[in-house]
Motif scaffolding. Structure first.
Motif, PDB file in Angstrom:
ATOM      1  N   TYR A 157      78.809  52.293   6.002  1.00  7.42           N
ATOM      2  CA  TYR A 157      77.493  52.453   6.614  1.00  7.42           C
ATOM      3  C   TYR A 157      77.539  51.981   8.066  1.00  7.42           C
ATOM      4  O   TYR A 157      78.430  51.212   8.460  1.00  7.42           O
ATOM      5  N   PRO A 158      76.588  52.395   8.896  1.00  5.21           N
ATOM      6  CA  PRO A 158      76.569  51.960  10.301  1.00  5.21           C
ATOM      7  C   PRO A 158      76.522  50.443  10.413  1.00  5.21           C
ATOM      8  O   PRO A 158      76.006  49.739   9.538  1.00  5.21           O
ATOM      9  N   ALA A 159      77.044  49.921  11.534  1.00  3.51           N
ATOM     10  CA  ALA A 159      77.125  48.473  11.732  1.00  3.51           C
ATOM     11  C   ALA A 159      75.745  47.821  11.726  1.00  3.51           C
ATOM     12  O   ALA A 159      75.602  46.651  11.344  1.00  3.51           O
ATOM     13  N   ALA A 160      74.706  48.555  12.127  1.00  9.91           N
ATOM     14  CA  ALA A 160      73.355  47.981  12.195  1.00  9.91           C
ATOM     15  C   ALA A 160      72.687  47.887  10.835  1.00  9.91           C
ATOM     16  O   ALA A 160      71.623  47.263  10.707  1.00  9.91           O
ATOM     17  N   CYS A 161      73.305  48.466   9.816  1.00 10.68           N
ATOM     18  CA  CYS A 161      72.637  48.538   8.512  1.00 10.68           C
ATOM     19  C   CYS A 161      72.425  47.165   7.895  1.00 10.68           C
ATOM     20  O   CYS A 161      71.295  46.814   7.520  1.00 10.68           O
ATOM     21  N   THR A 162      73.482  46.376   7.774  1.00 11.40           N
ATOM     22  CA  THR A 162      73.358  45.066   7.127  1.00 11.40           C
ATOM     23  C   THR A 162      72.412  44.132   7.869  1.00 11.40           C
ATOM     24  O   THR A 162      71.541  43.510   7.240  1.00 11.40           O
ATOM     25  N   PRO A 163      72.503  43.981   9.216  1.00  8.11           N
ATOM     26  CA  PRO A 163      71.512  43.133   9.909  1.00  8.11           C
ATOM     27  C   PRO A 163      70.084  43.609   9.704  1.00  8.11           C
ATOM     28  O   PRO A 163      69.163  42.790   9.588  1.00  8.11           O
ATOM     29  N   THR A 164      69.889  44.922   9.646  1.00  2.18           N
ATOM     30  CA  THR A 164      68.538  45.449   9.414  1.00  2.18           C
ATOM     31  C   THR A 164      68.027  45.038   8.041  1.00  2.18           C
ATOM     32  O   THR A 164      66.879  44.587   7.893  1.00  2.18           O
ATOM     33  N   LEU A 165      68.871  45.176   7.021  1.00  3.95           N
ATOM     34  CA  LEU A 165      68.458  44.795   5.666  1.00  3.95           C
ATOM     35  C   LEU A 165      68.199  43.300   5.568  1.00  3.95           C
ATOM     36  O   LEU A 165      67.256  42.867   4.876  1.00  3.95           O
ATOM     37  N   GLN A 166      69.013  42.499   6.235  1.00  6.41           N
ATOM     38  CA  GLN A 166      68.807  41.054   6.184  1.00  6.41           C
ATOM     39  C   GLN A 166      67.476  40.657   6.814  1.00  6.41           C
ATOM     40  O   GLN A 166      66.770  39.776   6.318  1.00  6.41           O
ATOM     41  N   GLN A 167      67.114  41.319   7.908  1.00  6.08           N
ATOM     42  CA  GLN A 167      65.843  41.031   8.556  1.00  6.08           C
ATOM     43  C   GLN A 167      64.669  41.465   7.674  1.00  6.08           C
ATOM     44  O   GLN A 167      63.685  40.737   7.528  1.00  6.08           O
ATOM     45  N   LEU A 168      64.784  42.622   7.065  1.00  3.29           N
ATOM     46  CA  LEU A 168      63.719  43.101   6.175  1.00  3.29           C
ATOM     47  C   LEU A 168      63.592  42.215   4.942  1.00  3.29           C
ATOM     48  O   LEU A 168      62.482  41.901   4.492  1.00  3.29           O
ATOM     49  N   GLY A 169      64.739  41.808   4.390  1.00  8.71           N
ATOM     50  CA  GLY A 169      64.709  40.940   3.223  1.00  8.71           C
ATOM     51  C   GLY A 169      64.037  39.609   3.514  1.00  8.71           C
ATOM     52  O   GLY A 169      63.278  39.082   2.687  1.00  8.71           O
ATOM     53  N   ALA A 170      64.296  39.045   4.702  1.00 10.35           N
ATOM     54  CA  ALA A 170      63.659  37.784   5.084  1.00 10.35           C
ATOM     55  C   ALA A 170      62.145  37.967   5.194  1.00 10.35           C
ATOM     56  O   ALA A 170      61.371  37.089   4.792  1.00 10.35           O
ATOM     57  N   GLY A 171      61.710  39.114   5.721  1.00  7.10           N
ATOM     58  CA  GLY A 171      60.285  39.380   5.820  1.00  7.10           C
ATOM     59  C   GLY A 171      59.616  39.474   4.467  1.00  7.10           C
ATOM     60  O   GLY A 171      58.510  38.954   4.268  1.00  7.10           O
ATOM     61  N   VAL A 172      60.271  40.113   3.506  1.00  8.81           N
ATOM     62  CA  VAL A 172      59.715  40.221   2.158  1.00  8.81           C
ATOM     63  C   VAL A 172      59.643  38.852   1.489  1.00  8.81           C
ATOM     64  O   VAL A 172      58.673  38.528   0.793  1.00  8.81           O
ATOM     65  N   ARG A 173      60.664  38.022   1.714  1.00 14.13           N
ATOM     66  CA  ARG A 173      60.679  36.696   1.092  1.00 14.13           C
ATOM     67  C   ARG A 173      59.568  35.800   1.621  1.00 14.13           C
ATOM     68  O   ARG A 173      59.132  34.874   0.928  1.00 14.13           O
ATOM     69  N   ARG A 174      59.093  36.058   2.834  1.00 15.00           N
ATOM     70  CA  ARG A 174      58.020  35.232   3.404  1.00 15.00           C
ATOM     71  C   ARG A 174      56.643  35.593   2.841  1.00 15.00           C
ATOM     72  O   ARG A 174      55.702  34.801   2.938  1.00 15.00           O
ATOM     73  N   LEU A 175      56.505  36.758   2.266  1.00 12.24           N
ATOM     74  CA  LEU A 175      55.183  37.235   1.860  1.00 12.24           C
ATOM     75  C   LEU A 175      54.449  36.315   0.879  1.00 12.24           C
ATOM     76  O   LEU A 175      53.238  36.104   1.026  1.00 12.24           O
ATOM     77  N   PRO A 176      55.116  35.747  -0.150  1.00  6.54           N
ATOM     78  CA  PRO A 176      54.370  34.923  -1.107  1.00  6.54           C
ATOM     79  C   PRO A 176      53.727  33.681  -0.498  1.00  6.54           C
ATOM     80  O   PRO A 176      52.847  33.079  -1.118  1.00  6.54           O
ATOM     81  N   ASN A 177      54.170  33.280   0.705  1.00  2.42           N
ATOM     82  CA  ASN A 177      53.610  32.091   1.347  1.00  2.42           C
ATOM     83  C   ASN A 177      52.984  32.411   2.693  1.00  2.42           C
ATOM     84  O   ASN A 177      52.801  31.514   3.520  1.00  2.42           O
ATOM     85  N   SER A 178      52.647  33.695   2.920  1.00  5.31           N
ATOM     86  CA  SER A 178      52.065  34.101   4.194  1.00  5.31           C
ATOM     87  C   SER A 178      50.686  34.693   3.957  1.00  5.31           C
ATOM     88  O   SER A 178      50.505  35.544   3.096  1.00  5.31           O
ATOM     89  N   GLY A 179      49.710  34.231   4.749  1.00  5.03           N
ATOM     90  CA  GLY A 179      48.373  34.791   4.657  1.00  5.03           C
ATOM     91  C   GLY A 179      47.393  33.878   3.951  1.00  5.03           C
ATOM     92  O   GLY A 179      47.763  32.860   3.349  1.00  5.03           O
ATOM     93  N   VAL A 180      46.121  34.235   4.026  1.00  2.00           N
ATOM     94  CA  VAL A 180      45.048  33.428   3.450  1.00  2.00           C
ATOM     95  C   VAL A 180      45.165  33.412   1.926  1.00  2.00           C
ATOM     96  O   VAL A 180      45.281  34.449   1.288  1.00  2.00           O
ATOM     97  N   GLY A 181      45.131  32.192   1.353  1.00  8.47           N
ATOM     98  CA  GLY A 181      45.175  32.061  -0.096  1.00  8.47           C
ATOM     99  C   GLY A 181      46.535  32.278  -0.713  1.00  8.47           C
ATOM    100  O   GLY A 181      46.658  32.352  -1.940  1.00  8.47           O
ATOM    101  N   GLN A 182      47.579  32.383   0.107  1.00  7.69           N
ATOM    102  CA  GLN A 182      48.933  32.545  -0.399  1.00  7.69           C
ATOM    103  C   GLN A 182      49.607  31.176  -0.478  1.00  7.69           C
ATOM    104  O   GLN A 182      49.342  30.293   0.342  1.00  7.69           O
ATOM    105  N   GLY A 183      50.522  30.994  -1.424  1.00  8.00           N
ATOM    106  CA  GLY A 183      51.229  29.732  -1.555  1.00  8.00           C
ATOM    107  C   GLY A 183      50.815  28.990  -2.812  1.00  8.00           C
ATOM    108  O   GLY A 183      49.936  29.409  -3.566  1.00  8.00           O
TER     109      GLY A 183
END
Length: 414
Positions: free
Chosen positions: A331-357
């Motif tokens: 796969y292109p060299a940018a693929c893994t860094p892109t997935l890692q950034q997206l994965g980190a964003g998804v992992r933050r969701l349960p503790n991000s926003g009003v009433g989360q956490g």
């Protein structure tokens, strides 16, 4: 701010106005709280749900202070109009005014009434008076429960039926409408097809209440959330990971079904005061499914009412992160860094926003009714976040500390 709030009961009294033309009298009443709040952490800020900022080793007047005014206009024996305005710190980082209620009320029968306009959303034990500090024993409603629904009112209608069965009075309320509410970060939550049913039974010093609400929720103007969803879809299509497109659809809060169910009990008997609520939230978007509860107990000693409270908020389920950790060879060299950034964003969701956490709070406090229509309260909380930052705002990376919060408040009605 505190000085002006404390002076209001001296400057404003319950008012009635009637002109010479014979128009009905307008009754003006109000409520308010002047408070000072302090949190002992410099790594996160303590705030009420949906406040943009809070206390971080400094004294703040805006966390627990507010001022409300209400005007009631009775037209005749069956028709009246009510409007209520509220000034407080909420989603914006400054004091703002909001129109809490604005409705016409028609008495259809002795035990049946209809309200049309902006009415309170009946999802909690104290929904109608959660902002009236004087009407509550605790200095503030437990955030673990009261952060789980960002809506206070709906634009629509409700109908209330009340009937006595011997010594027991049963009240049922059904509300339906839509709402747009500001959230921190300059975004808005919209609810449509909102329906809420509230049933309570009062028997002497005991009250039991059950409620259920359902509706479709949309959050469309969050830049960070839209960027994450767009990135997942672009990576899913561009790198041929179809699960990312599915994940983006699961996360996106666009007309997603949400439900909120609650059960409450209160007692004021022989100077013993008890209040408790249990609630469950479920959604079809990234917003966590949660269970929350609190129990408060106190004992009245003359004009003093010391009390203790325990509250808890737990995540039952959150969005499942299906973003691959790496891309396959070739796969292109940018693929893994892109997935890692997206994965980190998804992992933050349960503790991000009003009433989360997740978090729990132990509180001890005292209420002193030292004068008519005025009460002084002091409360100390020990707030412990779990698996993240809890309900704190502006938390620094790695924050997971137990925080002590102290507050003193003067509540009044007029």
């Amino acid at each position: 701010m505190i000085a002006s709030l404390l002076a209001l009961p001296l400057a404003v009294s319950t008012a009635y106005a009637q002109d010479g033309a014979g128009f009905p009298a307008v009754k003006v009443s109000g409520f308010g709280t002047g408070a000072l709040t302090y949190a002992d952490s410099d790594k996160a800020e303590f705030a009420r749900p949906n406040q943009a900022s809070g206390s971080s080793k400094d004294y703040r007047t805006g966390i627990d202070s507010n001022l409300g005014l209400q005007a009631d206009l009775p037209v005749n024996s069956w028709l009246s109009f009510t409007a209520q305005g509220l000034v407080r710190r909420d989603a914006e980082d400054s004091y703002g005014a909001e129109l809490s209620w604005a409705f016409a009320k028609a008495k259809l029968a002795d035990n049946l009434s209809l309200r049309v306009g902006r009415v309170g959303l009946p999802v909690f034990m104290i929904s109608d008076y959660r902002n009236v500090g004087y009407a509550n024993t605790m200095l503030r409603p437990p955030a673990e429960v009261y952060s789980q629904v960002p809506f206070n009112s709906v634009d629509g209608a409700d109908i209330t039926w009340q009937h006595g069965f011997g010594d027991t009075t049963v009240t049922s309320q059904l509300a339906y409408g839509k709402v747009k509410a500001p959230l921190t970060g300059g975004i808005h939550a919209r609810g449509k097809k909102l329906a809420a049913l509230n049933i309570s039974a009062e028997h002497g010093p005991f009250t039991v209440r059950a409620g259920h609400a359902t509706g479709e929720i949309t959050i469309a103007d969050s830049t960070s959330l839209n960027t994450l969803i767009g990135g997942l879809r672009a990576a899913g299509t561009g790198y041929r990971f179809p699960q990312l497109n599915t994940l983006a659809g699961e996360i996106e809060p666009k007309e997603k079904r949400a439900t909120f169910s609650s059960l409450g009990l209160s007692m004021d008997w022989n100077n013993v005061v008890v209040q408790t609520e249990f609630a469950k939230r479920k959604t079809k978007a990234y917003i966590n499914d949660t269970s929350a509860w609190y129990v408060m107990g106190g004992y009245r000693i003359g004009k003093f009412l010391p009390y203790v409270t325990h509250a808890n908020l737990k995540i039952d389920s959150a969005i499942v992160n299906t973003v691959p950790a790496t891309c396959p060879p070739g796969y292109p060299a940018a693929c893994t860094p892109t997935l890692q950034q997206l994965g980190a964003g998804v992992r933050r969701l349960p503790n991000s926003g009003v009433g989360q956490g997740e978090q729990s709070t132990n509180s001890i406090g005292v209420r002193w009714d030292f004068a008519s229509s005025v009460a002084l309260k002091a409360q100390i909380d020990r707030v412990k976040p779990k698996n993240g930052t809890g309900l704190f705002v502006a938390a620094q990376p790695g924050f997971n500390d137990t925080v002590t919060v102290g507050a003193i408040a003067l509540d009044f009605v007029f």
